[in-house]
Write a protein that holds these residues in place. Sequence first.
Motif, mmCIF file in Angstrom:
data_model
loop_
_atom_site.group_PDB
_atom_site.id
_atom_site.type_symbol
_atom_site.label_atom_id
_atom_site.label_comp_id
_atom_site.label_asym_id
_atom_site.label_seq_id
_atom_site.Cartn_x
_atom_site.Cartn_y
_atom_site.Cartn_z
ATOM 1 N N GLN A 167 0.844 -0.875 0.072
ATOM 2 C CA GLN A 167 0.004 -0.082 -0.184
ATOM 3 C C GLN A 167 0.855 1.405 -0.151
ATOM 4 N N LEU A 168 1.993 1.305 -0.904
ATOM 5 C CA LEU A 168 2.750 2.414 -0.768
ATOM 6 C C LEU A 168 2.307 3.394 -1.831
ATOM 7 N N ILE A 175 -0.524 2.410 -9.294
ATOM 8 C CA ILE A 175 -0.799 1.446 -8.290
ATOM 9 C C ILE A 175 -1.713 2.354 -7.325
ATOM 10 N N PRO A 176 -2.931 1.545 -7.017
ATOM 11 C CA PRO A 176 -3.742 2.095 -6.196
ATOM 12 C C PRO A 176 -3.561 2.012 -4.784
ATOM 13 N N TYR A 177 -3.777 2.835 -3.765
ATOM 14 C CA TYR A 177 -3.512 2.581 -2.437
ATOM 15 C C TYR A 177 -4.271 1.466 -1.594
ATOM 16 N N ASN A 178 -5.517 1.455 -2.021
ATOM 17 C CA ASN A 178 -6.535 0.375 -1.554
ATOM 18 C C ASN A 178 -5.978 -0.930 -1.523
ATOM 19 N N HIS A 179 -6.000 -1.820 -0.570
ATOM 20 C CA HIS A 179 -4.961 -3.201 -0.379
ATOM 21 C C HIS A 179 -5.805 -3.968 -1.597
ATOM 22 N N LYS A 180 -7.114 -4.320 -1.689
ATOM 23 C CA LYS A 180 -7.889 -5.030 -2.561
ATOM 24 C C LYS A 180 -7.422 -4.786 -3.936
ATOM 25 N N LEU A 181 -7.442 -3.511 -4.306
ATOM 26 C CA LEU A 181 -7.148 -2.972 -5.628
ATOM 27 C C LEU A 181 -5.613 -3.077 -5.978
ATOM 28 N N LYS A 214 -3.772 -5.412 -4.777
ATOM 29 C CA LYS A 214 -3.651 -6.821 -5.256
ATOM 30 C C LYS A 214 -4.068 -7.381 -6.728
ATOM 31 N N ALA A 215 -5.182 -6.745 -6.907
ATOM 32 C CA ALA A 215 -5.792 -6.777 -8.225
ATOM 33 C C ALA A 215 -5.073 -6.376 -9.470
ATOM 34 N N ALA A 216 -4.113 -5.375 -9.052
ATOM 35 C CA ALA A 216 -3.315 -4.704 -10.031
ATOM 36 C C ALA A 216 -2.319 -5.491 -10.679
ATOM 37 N N ILE A 217 -1.696 -6.631 -9.553
ATOM 38 C CA ILE A 217 -0.504 -7.061 -9.731
ATOM 39 C C ILE A 217 -0.822 -8.609 -10.203
ATOM 40 N N PRO A 218 -0.103 -9.385 -10.955
ATOM 41 C CA PRO A 218 -0.295 -10.877 -11.078
ATOM 42 C C PRO A 218 -0.055 -11.524 -9.880
#
Lengths: 325, 338
Positions: free
Chosen positions: A124-125, A298-304, A306-310
């Motif tokens: 979450q950086l 890269i978004p801050y929200n953790h769920k998003l 995670k969804a951004a990265i394979p």
Amino acid sequence: MAEMMFWEAVRRAHDEEMARDPMVICMGEDIGVAGGTYKATKGLYDKYGPERVIDTPISENGFTGLAIGASFIGVRPIVEIMSVNFAWLAMDQLFNSAAKVHYMSGGQLRAPVVVRSPGGTAHQLGAQHSARMEKVFMGIAGLRVVTPSNPRQAYGLLKSAVRCDDPVFINEHELMYNLKGEVPDEEYFMPLEGSEIAREGRDVTLFGYNISVHWALQAADVLAKHGIEAEVVDLFALNPIDREGIRQSVSKTHRAVIVEEAEPPVGVGSEVMAIINEECFFELDAPPVRVSAKNVPIPYNHKLEKAAIPSPDDVVRAVLKMFGK
Amino acid sequence: MNSSLKNTLSVESHKRLLREMLFARRFEERCYEAYVERKIGGFLHLYCGEEACAHGVIEAARPGHDYIITSYRDHIHAIKSGVDPKAVMAELFAKVTGTCKGLGGSMHIFGVDHRFMGGYALVGGPFPLAAGIAKGIKMKGGDEICICFLGDAANNQGTFHESLNMAALWELPVLYVCENNLYGIGTRIDRSTAVVDQYKRVSAYNIPSRQVDGQDIDVVYDAAVDAIEHVRSGKGPYFLELMTYRYRGHSMSDSNAYREKAEERRWGERDPVIILRDRLIEAGEMTLDDYKKLDHEILEQIEDEIIRFAEESPEPPLEMLEKYVLVENDPWVRGGAG
């Protein structure tokens, strides 16, 4: 063979090279008195002093350029840029000075500088601290780019990079400094070109580098349960990249999946695909596939985030689809 | 001559420097012609009008011992550092006998054997490189210094501030010479820069500095001797601002339409070559005829030796295209000799 953490391996390479050669120095933000954000230079300030373990001002382009200038006359600097996001600021000196000076001087000058920097998406950086920049660096003629996936490589690549007369960019990962792995007790030097087979297989090649090697290995475990023996090729060198290693593995497995943490455009995946096209297109039994990040900041929200990265699951799904499962 | 000057040059030095500066003027003018003739390609930045700067400072230094680095306006700094003018011209003609085998060009003249560490084409790029060379000097413990010549407009780059801060902080043996020709490409200094006097800007980093006339080589030399002495004695960096003027546009692609003719005339009356020539004539050390003869000799030398060499030299072979991208046969690329 002792087990150590990634940061300890990097630190050991620094320590050995600095003990061997008084012209080896290291510099960067908070690397001296504070010992480095990821402890890669812990204790070196006390051992080698402030002239050789240099806490720099927050001036990435300036101190990288300073290191390059020092390298012109025999100093062997190891620069730590605290995060690759900050390395954008040093690209002028890295690209315009370090990568080109040997060529444009007709071979008169060399810039044997090492720049290490962690990239990648961590916890979450946010958009400006989660960049993956290897695809930018690997496209620059005159700059070597390597990226270790484990402590042994981190140690051996830094050892060779310090001694090599070319500028070398070492792409590390923020999440990997506490990763454990075996490192030879004796001195060990990795080649700065080539690739390693992290797992042998015959059905499909999963190409990874840095953190994505681990995703590929996890995926390979799962795929084995589906009866698919995946080979995992670790592309620890991104420039020059191992065309022959890519050709050999694809010629054996006839299928290729490239796993990359970065956005798809103009990246490792597209480069490896191009090489497969050029080197062994007629060996293919299926079109190669990329498993990449989403093409977003890269978004801050953790769920998003995670969804951004394979993930390893994404790799498994991509391979199963390739096999029609 | 200004009697307040502390460090003075002998008559013999004056005569030699007149020759060198006139040579520099004619060399650059011949480059202009060769560019028009399309013998020289790319960008070409000429030094006409600024000759006293490089000659006065490098005269006070130890060429071949001290390291010198500069921008893309680099031909004359290279020659005054000891680089063969034939090799400089051959480089401009893109020949394999050039300083960089035809791979560099006008903006990238190098002469590492003479410790001329190159011309760099990003404005402000050499600031940190010079500080780094100075760091290397300090580590090795020699009494060399690094001299970095850049224009006034480079001081608006971040590298200026980042490098001066580090040079002061770590007391690095580097002399920054600001050749203030009043224009950054086509923009006059007061339209681009909040503080016009460049020497004042470095007070933010506690670096001693001075602004002097850059057209009078005696004044430049005098100031440079003190500046170099300061740096060589281990007191850290120094910043020397030389007020000068370039006769031609920023580069050959510059129409030079942004300057007033009256301003150009005013500066033309303070020509560095003519100032030194008249000083020698007034002292009875030279006549106008001597000067004309000297000029004639220089023009002949440029034509017969330098241009001919550049014309007759071969171009680099195609096999050289990929030769210097990476260092050849470095054993550590394979993980060591074993």
